[in-house]
Design a protein around this motif. Structure first.
Motif, PDB file in Angstrom:
ATOM      1  N   ILE A  10       0.833  -1.208   0.000  1.00 39.07           N
ATOM      2  CA  ILE A  10       0.000   0.000   0.000  1.00 39.07           C
ATOM      3  C   ILE A  10       0.870   1.262   0.000  1.00 39.07           C
ATOM      4  N   LEU A  11       1.944   1.241   0.776  1.00 36.57           N
ATOM      5  CA  LEU A  11       2.850   2.392   0.811  1.00 36.57           C
ATOM      6  C   LEU A  11       3.544   2.589  -0.535  1.00 36.57           C
ATOM      7  N   ASP A  12       4.008   1.508  -1.128  1.00 38.28           N
ATOM      8  CA  ASP A  12       4.647   1.600  -2.444  1.00 38.28           C
ATOM      9  C   ASP A  12       3.668   2.084  -3.506  1.00 38.28           C
ATOM     10  N   LEU A  13       2.447   1.582  -3.419  1.00 40.04           N
ATOM     11  CA  LEU A  13       1.414   1.947  -4.385  1.00 40.04           C
ATOM     12  C   LEU A  13       1.166   3.454  -4.402  1.00 40.04           C
ATOM     13  N   ASN A  14       1.351   4.088  -3.246  1.00 41.02           N
ATOM     14  CA  ASN A  14       1.071   5.519  -3.119  1.00 41.02           C
ATOM     15  C   ASN A  14       2.325   6.394  -3.172  1.00 41.02           C
ATOM     16  N   THR A  15       3.394   5.850  -3.705  1.00 44.64           N
ATOM     17  CA  THR A  15       4.658   6.597  -3.775  1.00 44.64           C
ATOM     18  C   THR A  15       4.495   7.933  -4.483  1.00 44.64           C
ATOM     19  N   GLU A  16       3.712   7.933  -5.567  1.00 39.50           N
ATOM     20  CA  GLU A  16       3.586   9.155  -6.373  1.00 39.50           C
ATOM     21  C   GLU A  16       2.254   9.881  -6.162  1.00 39.50           C
ATOM     22  N   THR A  17       1.481   9.456  -5.175  1.00 34.53           N
ATOM     23  CA  THR A  17       0.156  10.059  -4.979  1.00 34.53           C
ATOM     24  C   THR A  17       0.251  11.539  -4.644  1.00 34.53           C
ATOM     25  N   LYS A  18       1.170  11.907  -3.768  1.00 36.89           N
ATOM     26  CA  LYS A  18       1.288  13.327  -3.403  1.00 36.89           C
ATOM     27  C   LYS A  18       1.632  14.177  -4.628  1.00 36.89           C
ATOM     28  N   GLU A  19       2.553  13.704  -5.440  1.00 38.53           N
ATOM     29  CA  GLU A  19       2.935  14.438  -6.649  1.00 38.53           C
ATOM     30  C   GLU A  19       1.742  14.591  -7.590  1.00 38.53           C
ATOM     31  N   GLU A  20       0.966  13.521  -7.756  1.00 43.55           N
ATOM     32  CA  GLU A  20      -0.206  13.566  -8.633  1.00 43.55           C
ATOM     33  C   GLU A  20      -1.260  14.526  -8.097  1.00 43.55           C
ATOM     34  N   VAL A  21      -1.507  14.461  -6.786  1.00 40.79           N
ATOM     35  CA  VAL A  21      -2.513  15.324  -6.169  1.00 40.79           C
ATOM     36  C   VAL A  21      -2.085  16.788  -6.249  1.00 40.79           C
ATOM     37  N   ASP A  22      -0.811  17.056  -5.984  1.00 43.88           N
ATOM     38  CA  ASP A  22      -0.310  18.436  -6.079  1.00 43.88           C
ATOM     39  C   ASP A  22      -0.458  18.977  -7.503  1.00 43.88           C
ATOM     40  N   ARG A  23      -0.201  18.120  -8.481  1.00 45.85           N
ATOM     41  CA  ARG A  23      -0.284  18.540  -9.883  1.00 45.85           C
ATOM     42  C   ARG A  23      -1.716  18.916 -10.258  1.00 45.85           C
ATOM     43  N   ILE A  24      -2.678  18.055  -9.922  1.00 50.47           N
ATOM     44  CA  ILE A  24      -4.059  18.335 -10.311  1.00 50.47           C
ATOM     45  C   ILE A  24      -4.641  19.474  -9.471  1.00 50.47           C
ATOM     46  N   HIS A  25      -4.149  19.626  -8.244  1.00 53.88           N
ATOM     47  CA  HIS A  25      -4.567  20.759  -7.400  1.00 53.88           C
ATOM     48  C   HIS A  25      -4.166  22.071  -8.069  1.00 53.88           C
ATOM     49  N   THR A  26      -2.935  22.115  -8.569  1.00 50.49           N
ATOM     50  CA  THR A  26      -2.437  23.321  -9.247  1.00 50.49           C
ATOM     51  C   THR A  26      -3.209  23.585 -10.531  1.00 50.49           C
ATOM     52  N   LEU A  27      -3.451  22.525 -11.303  1.00 46.22           N
ATOM     53  CA  LEU A  27      -4.194  22.682 -12.558  1.00 46.22           C
ATOM     54  C   LEU A  27      -5.585  23.242 -12.305  1.00 46.22           C
ATOM     55  N   LEU A  28      -6.269  22.707 -11.293  1.00 47.78           N
ATOM     56  CA  LEU A  28      -7.621  23.163 -10.977  1.00 47.78           C
ATOM     57  C   LEU A  28      -7.609  24.592 -10.454  1.00 47.78           C
ATOM     58  N   SER A  29      -6.642  24.918  -9.624  1.00 47.29           N
ATOM     59  CA  SER A  29      -6.542  26.275  -9.063  1.00 47.29           C
ATOM     60  C   SER A  29      -6.351  27.322 -10.146  1.00 47.29           C
ATOM     61  N   ASN A  30      -5.633  26.949 -11.207  1.00 49.54           N
ATOM     62  CA  ASN A  30      -5.297  27.911 -12.264  1.00 49.54           C
ATOM     63  C   ASN A  30      -6.230  27.843 -13.469  1.00 49.54           C
ATOM     64  N   ALA A  31      -7.154  26.897 -13.476  1.00 53.86           N
ATOM     65  CA  ALA A  31      -8.044  26.727 -14.636  1.00 53.86           C
ATOM     66  C   ALA A  31      -9.042  27.878 -14.733  1.00 53.86           C
TER      67      ALA A  31
END
Length: 256
Positions: free
Chosen positions: A137-158
């Motif tokens: 489960i920990l390995d599966l979520n290795t990149e989750t923070k990066e993905e969430v930060d990316r889409i958070h930024t995209l939505l904030s600036n859309a």
């Protein structure tokens, strides 16, 4: 407990067969000799797609992802969307053979468990059995923070309403998937049905059920959602998720 494949049999409806065949042909023609295998996930290979409502999700595995030019890939997507309006959107993920084999709990999980091979030799067959555990489960979520930060930024600036709606839907689904990963030891199976994910989260997670219901509602109907309100809820959900992961990691360290 071993994870089983989400889709065991490819059942592409007649409305989508020509589209899928043409996608494969155009990818192979455009990137001749550079494609190892092509995969799909979601409703189209399951045979549950809804014309003019469902999108298409592909994954391309190659030796070197840099060989796949995104502009040329985008041109293929644009042509096919015009020719096949039955499909609402086309998403394509690109990864390397090495990604799949060297990161079995991340890319290996994606190709082996989530996707089905529609062209080439299935590299997922070379990924060892995946055992549900805190480590997984920990390995599966290795990149989750990066993905969430990316889409958070995209939505904030859309600024475009259509893009805001798309980002909110995608962000909601990503957070629900992240929460669901926390309960894998309880369910013993990876679900790709969003309502089954939601129900499992409500059954096994201690998170406020109102937050989960809000995300699910935004996933279903995202066109009238207030961005500022959504981002506040999304941040609260991610905070819960991050704390749960940290607790899991600390527990693993103390017992390992």
């Amino acid at each position: 407990m071993l994870l089983e494949k989400v889709i065991n049999k490819i059942v592409i409806q007649s409305e989508y067969k020509d589209f899928v065949d043409k996608y494969i042909d155009q990818i192979l023609t455009e990137f001749k000799g550079k494609i190892h295998s092509i995969y799909m996930c979601g409703s189209i290979p399951k045979g549950t797609a809804k014309p003019f409502k469902s999108d298409a999700d592909f994954t391309i595995v190659c030796v070197n992802p840099k060989d796949i030019d995104y502009e040329r890939l985008s041109n293929i997507k644009d042509r096919l969307l015009k020719e096949y309006p039955v499909v609402t959107k086309i998403d394509t993920i690109i990864c390397s053979i090495d990604d799949v084999l060297s990161k079995p709990n991340e890319w290996g999980f994606w190709v082996k468990i989530i996707c089905v091979c529609i062209y080439g030799h299935d590299v997922g067959e070379k990924v060892p059995p995946l055992i549900i555990s805190p480590e997984f489960i920990l390995d599966l979520n290795t990149e989750t923070k990066e993905e969430v930060d990316r889409i958070h930024t995209l939505l904030s600036n859309a600024s475009d309403h259509t893009m805001k709606t798309r980002y909110i839907k995608g962000y909601s689904k990503r957070l629900i998937r992240a929460l669901y990963s926390l309960v894998l030891e309880d369910t013993g199976v990876w679900q790709d049905d969003i309502i089954k994910m939601k129900n499992a989260i409500l059954n096994y997670c201690e998170i406020d059920s109102a937050l989960v219901d809000y995300l699910y509602a935004c996933y279903l109907v995202s066109n009238n959602v207030l961005v500022e309100e959504f981002l506040g809820i999304a941040d609260e959900v991610y905070s819960y998720f991050e704390n749960a992961l940290n607790t899991m990691a600390a527990s693993r360290t103390s017992f390992g």
